[in-house]
Design an enzyme around this catalytic site. Sequence first.
Site, PDB file in Angstrom:
ATOM      1  N   TYR A   1       0.602  -1.196  -0.503  1.00  0.00           N
ATOM      2  CA  TYR A   1       0.016   0.568   0.254  1.00  0.00           C
ATOM      3  C   TYR A   1       0.848   1.117  -0.313  1.00  0.00           C
ATOM      4  CZ  TYR A   1      -2.916   3.479   1.374  1.00  0.00           C
ATOM      5  OH  TYR A   1      -3.680   4.699   1.252  1.00  0.00           O
TER       6      TYR A   1
ATOM      7  N   GLU B   1      -3.520   7.825  -3.997  1.00  0.00           N
ATOM      8  CA  GLU B   1      -3.565   6.501  -3.446  1.00  0.00           C
ATOM      9  C   GLU B   1      -3.520   4.499  -3.775  1.00  0.00           C
ATOM     10  OE1 GLU B   1      -7.257   4.822  -1.638  1.00  0.00           O
ATOM     11  OE2 GLU B   1      -5.629   4.622   0.483  1.00  0.00           O
TER      12      GLU B   1
END
Length: 394
Positions: A115, A203
Amino acid sequence: MKVHEYQAKEVLSKFGVPVPKGRVAFSADEAFSIAKEIGGTVVVKSQIHAGGRGKGKFTSGFQGGVKLAKTPEEAKELASKMVGNILVTHQTGPEGKKVEKLYITEASDIKKEYYLGIVLDRARECNVIMASTEGGVEIEKVAAETPEKIVKVWVDPMLGLQKFQVRELGFALGFEGDTMKSFGGLIEKLYAAHEASDSTLTEINPLITTPDGKVIALDAKMNFDDNALFRHPDIAALRDITEEDPLEVEASKFDLNYIKLDGTIGCMVNGAGLAMATMDVITLEGGVPANFLDVGGGATTERVKNAFRILLSDKNVKAVMINIFGGIVRCDIIAEGVIAAAKEIGIRLPVVVRLQGTNAEKGMEMLKSSGQNLLTASSLQEAAALAVKASKGE
Ligand code: ADP
Ligand code: MG
């Protein structure tokens, strides 16, 4: 402003961030020809303004908004199950979102998923980069259950992203050698893209490593600062209004600051601070606001009329509360607008009006003698209490 994954990837690739190649498709036939052009195994990805698509479910019963297709025929088959259908994910809410577009992209060989996110930290007045080895899954869950697995680096806006910070992030993710180099290049380009495009959120979930040591952005989400869109016409052009709340789109045409919420009391207020206070008092009285609406300081009859129409088109609204402070705007003008709107649109619900400030008495008189079914109140508390009662049908 939110954009789709394929659009975020377009922005990112302009800055050199490595992403798998792909193209957007609007139909199953297009999905077929793009899959054929890319060749090999592809991934068919539903494009909606929400994450969690991989684990999502269509209301038709079909499972998964992100699927691997080994052949163009399979891509077409999967595309036909997605396009035009409603996809429900943990981010869409139970009503889901209709899939109008698909992204057909080459399948990557995944060694591990990570992530990576950049977001503005308002408290520290700078961007924060967050990275985790727990990628691909819901990052909200990681943050809640194992926050120590998320590493954070704050970037000084004057100095920019520093090499030692890049290394800190890379080491935290366990990278070394070529993978570390590849990651370093990616994060620097990603950060440059975030800053230069006035993104408020960038993101990458998942960021992946491949067996040959490359680091690639497999998914991408970007939100842009609405107040900076004027300097990015190319990004502003990416807006997809079919993804936005229809009432909010309608309100933006009239420059009304309207945010739809899920309560039952429609609010019309002038000034953002007073609008917030009104929502607070409604909540205090046991009600739930159906929206935030700031008609602005210079509210005209026309604006009030449009605001009223938008409020009433929300099916959840059971009562309306109008709270206006006459500072720049005069209360009699507001009263005129409310009466005109009531006559034109017709009031099917209880409407409570509270006016204070310049010409308040005149305005209240006008409302009372208008022959329209308008309830009046002089204090904010009294108005809220009336509106809450009315919204509960009492
Ligand atoms: P979402 O976050 O909305 O579920 P993602 O793009 O993250 O959508 O896709 C979900 C999962 O699907 C990823 O975690 C990854 O395992 C797989 N995936 C997505 N794109 C690709 C791709 N191009 N190649 C291989 N696998 C992919
Ligand atoms: Mg994802």
